[in-house]
Design an enzyme around this catalytic site. Structure first.
Site, PDB file in Angstrom:
ATOM      1  N   TYR A   1       0.825  -1.219   0.000  1.00 32.31           N
ATOM      2  CA  TYR A   1       0.000   0.000   0.000  1.00 32.31           C
ATOM      3  C   TYR A   1       0.865   1.278   0.000  1.00 32.31           C
ATOM      4  CZ  TYR A   1      -0.146  -0.133   5.292  1.00 32.31           C
ATOM      5  OH  TYR A   1       0.116  -0.158   6.629  1.00 32.31           O
ATOM      6  N   GLU A   2       0.201   2.400  -0.167  1.00 34.73           N
ATOM      7  CA  GLU A   2       0.890   3.701  -0.371  1.00 34.73           C
ATOM      8  C   GLU A   2       1.743   3.675  -1.636  1.00 34.73           C
ATOM      9  OE1 GLU A   2       0.073   6.258   0.866  1.00 34.73           O
ATOM     10  OE2 GLU A   2      -1.061   5.435   2.527  1.00 34.73           O
ATOM     11  N   GLY A   3       1.302   2.946  -2.635  1.00 35.08           N
ATOM     12  CA  GLY A   3       2.089   2.765  -3.863  1.00 35.08           C
ATOM     13  C   GLY A   3       3.001   1.566  -3.668  1.00 35.08           C
TER      14      GLY A   3
ATOM     15  N   GLN B   1       7.388   3.096  -6.009  1.00 34.97           N
ATOM     16  CA  GLN B   1       8.393   3.913  -5.294  1.00 34.97           C
ATOM     17  C   GLN B   1       9.693   3.969  -6.102  1.00 34.97           C
ATOM     18  OE1 GLN B   1       7.175   5.338  -2.515  1.00 34.97           O
ATOM     19  NE2 GLN B   1       5.365   4.080  -2.869  1.00 34.97           N
TER      20      GLN B   1
END
Ligand SMILES: Cc1cc2nc3c(=O)[nH]c(=O)nc-3n(C[C@H](O)[C@H](O)[C@H](O)COP(=O)(O)OP(=O)(O)OC[C@H]3O[C@@H](n4cnc5c(N)ncnc54)[C@H](O)[C@@H]3O)c2cc1C
Length: 617
Positions: free
Chosen positions: A450-452, A457
């Site tokens: 999650y969060e990319g 990243q």
């Protein structure tokens, strides 16, 4: 062995104090603007009270929450038993607002202290930490971009525990590809919009911890351009909030389902339906349309740092539990008499391979914690220099931008590896639910997703961050390592490792040039194949640098500390710092050079293999 209400969290406060005061010299920032009211005593008091709090309040709830999960009944989600009391307690203790600007009601402490506190909160109870984490992050976005009225109405309540909060990006067809979002917004006038769509996987999407949940929802205003450029951000409360702050009518936001997951079972991951009955009212954040992604990025940067912190928290929890088990569990004779069945059995920590695993875990936990702390230190420096010294502010901000993907991706990848090693250290017991590390391994996995995802990243690093400000941020990063190498390559204890660090830093610079060349020569297809490996190279170099810097300080302290019984524990601590750095430099850092060699080959096998060639099924 197992009890549902037993705290299994432990933290190495000595190591945390080392990073704060000895390596990152927090003392030099304290007592002056903007940290005027903070001194070492205050910092130490927060550390001690936060540790006591997480051990007494959050830790005992973690295993029970994992077993119980969340409940979804009659359209309402219920968090696990004890979370409501823990929610009230964490806000009463003000642990979420330690570093918040006093202008917003916070305590204005350095970020370095906040991240250590967050590490303890998340390490003690990852599921619980999601609820206040999301509320705070969403509040910060409203604080940064909202109108004065929106700040009054929502932000304070979300920061101080009255309201929950979420970030709603993901949809069934729009995961990494956020630009494919189909949620729509119809203008009603007066800054209000009718929101319609379905979001999935929404953490803290609904619960019974607060009277209201304020969702931040990405949606496309009718007629806006396709892709991410046409997305706007909306405040969508579960229950509408009147101008005087009182609660109004229920908004048309409904929970469709909650997910049943591998880990973080106490965190409600919801399917949210907005506007099923065409009555979902949202407010545009601020006044600007189509700014949703850049506003969300503000939250995402903070959230990505938080994911790295989550990684350290859970990895440290797993490592310290494995260490305790290894000291206790007796198995086998010592190496020196391995054929003698009559000699007393030794604790498994006496076995070479167990010591290897423990030292790998220690070096990785302390290395990624140091990386997180470096980033937080840059955040604190920005707060000190903003408005006073533009050059220094730009330098520190540049390092923050560069380090965010490293902290998020390397921190989460290595945290999973540490948890896996912790299970291996326990042997069979590690695989059994009575022991804490199997839960840690399940909880930690999502951090790389999650969060990319971590590939997102890596692409952010190579596609955006390396070239930022004409490559200046990367040059400064490389230059800082080169200065450290020049100053320490003749060190009597760590000198050889420092020279290896110098070679690794050159390899990173070389691959950065290679990536640039690929962009320029139209070999762009190679970039995503290399991105994750490059992020890892850069992270391993940074971590080795920070560990060696820590070892340098530890050796100085050791040299000044007489070898008396009284000093034995302190000396052992510094010896530990030295060996963690040497181990990492000798066992992990060589990957950097190897990776540079691998990337020079320009292998395109993953692209060349026909899709049907992966398997015949
Ligand atoms: C427990 C949990 C909590 C979550 N909480 C939230 C939340 O609060 N709010 C929210 O909005 N979302 C949340 N999410 C969603 C999360 O952010 C997404 O799962 C994540 O962004 C990945 O999207 P996806 O699952 O659709 O995977 P996909 O995007 O389908 O990706 C699948 C794989 O393909 C790769 N991939 C995808 N696109 C590309 C590309 N262009 N190039 C190369 N590789 C690619 C990915 O790296 C990945 O390996 C949560 C997810 C989970 C599991």
């Amino acid at each position: 062995m197992s009890t549902q209400a037993q705290n299994r969290y432990k933290a190495d406060l000595r190591e945390m104090r080392f990073l704060l005061f000895e390596q990152f010299r927090l003392g030099e920032l304290l007592g002056q603007a903007p940290f005027d009211s903070w001194g070492p005593d205050e910092v130490n008091m927060v550390l001690d009270t936060a540790y006591k709090f997480v051990c007494e309040v959050l830790g005992p709830l973690s295993q029970g929450a994992d077993r119980q999960g969340c409940r979804f009944e009659n359209g309402q989600v219920f968090a696990p038993t004890g979370f409501k009391e823990a929610w009230d307690a964490i806000y009463e203790a003000q642990f979420k607002t330690i570093a918040t600007d006093p202008a917003h009601g916070g305590q204005g402490a350095p970020h370095m202290l906040q991240v250590i506190t967050e590490e303890m909160i998340t390490g003690a109870n990852t599921s619980f930490s999601m609820y206040p984490g999301l509320a705070y992050g969403a509040a910060e976005v409203i604080g940064a971009f909202g109108t004065a009225a929106q700040k009054d109405k929502y932000m304070h309540g979300m920061m101080f525990g009255k309201f929950g909060g979420t970030m709603c990006l993901t949809e069934p067809q729009a995961g990494s590809d956020v630009g494919s979002s189909r949620t729509t917004a119809k203008k009603l006038g007066d800054g209000k919009y009718l929101i319609q769509g379905t979001k999935i996987f929404i953490s803290a999407g609904d619960h019974d911890l607060t009277e209201n949940v304020i969702h931040l929802v990405l949606a496309r205003i009718d007629g806006a351009p396709p892709g991410t450029k046409g997305l706007s951000l909306f405040i969508v409360p579960k229950i509408r909030v009147n101008d005087d702050g009182s609660l109004g009518e229920r908004n048309d936001v409904n929970v469709g389902a909650i997910e049943h997951k591998m880990g973080i079972n106490g965190s409600a991951t919801c399917v949210l339906n907005f506007g099923e009955s065409e009555g979902c009212i949202g407010e545009l954040v601020g006044a600007a349309e189509n700014m949703g992604m850049s506003q969300m990025f503000h939250l995402m940067n903070g959230a990505r740092i938080s994911v790295g912190v989550q990684g350290v928290g859970v990895a440290s929890f797993a490592y310290l539990n494995a260490l305790e088990y290894a000291k206790d569990r007796k198995q086998g004779p010592p190496m020196t008499s391995w054929k003698d069945p009559t000699v007393p059995r030794v604790a498994i920590i006496e076995h070479a391979d167990v010591r290897r695993m423990l030292l790998e875990m220690k070096s990785k936990v302390e290395g990624i914690r140091a990386l997180v702390m470096k980033l937080a230190n840059h955040q604190d420096q920005v707060r000190c220099f903003r408005g006073k010294d533009d050059e220094k502010t730009a330098y520190h901000q540049g390092q923050i931008d560069l380090l965010v993907p490293l902290v998020k991706a390397y921190g989460s990848d290595q945290a999973f590896r540490v948890c896996e090693l912790a299970i291996q250290t326990y042997g069979g017991a590690g695989y059994i639910k009575d022991y804490p590390v199997e839960q840690a391994a399940r909880d930690v996995k999502v951090f790389s997703i999650y969060e990319g995802t971590n590939h997102i990243q890596a692409m952010d690093l190579v596609g955006r961050k390396l070239g930022q400000h004409g490559g200046k941020n990367l040059q400064a990063f490389i230059g800082d390592i080169a200065s450290f190498v020049a100053a320490n390559e003749k060190h009597p204890v760590i000198g050889a490792a420092v020279k290896d660090l110098g070679a690794a830093q050159e390899a990173v610079a070389g691959v950065a040039m290679r990536l640039l060349m690929w962009f320029q020569m139209g070999k762009i297809a190679l970039v995503p194949l290399a991105a994750n490996r490059f992020l890892e190279m850069m992270s391993e170099t940074a971590v080795s640098w920070l560990l060696l810097d820590g070892a340098r300080i530890a050796i100085e302290k050791l040299n000044a500390l007489p070898a008396t019984d009284e000093n034995a524990k302190e000396r052992a601590f510094y010896e530990g710092k030295k060996y963690a750095a040497l181990f990492y430099a000798k066992n992990v850092l060589p990957n950097v050079k190897k990776s540079a060699e691998v990337l020079a080959v320009e292998d395109t096998s993953p692209l060349d293999i026909p899709t049907d060639g992966f398997a015949t099924v």
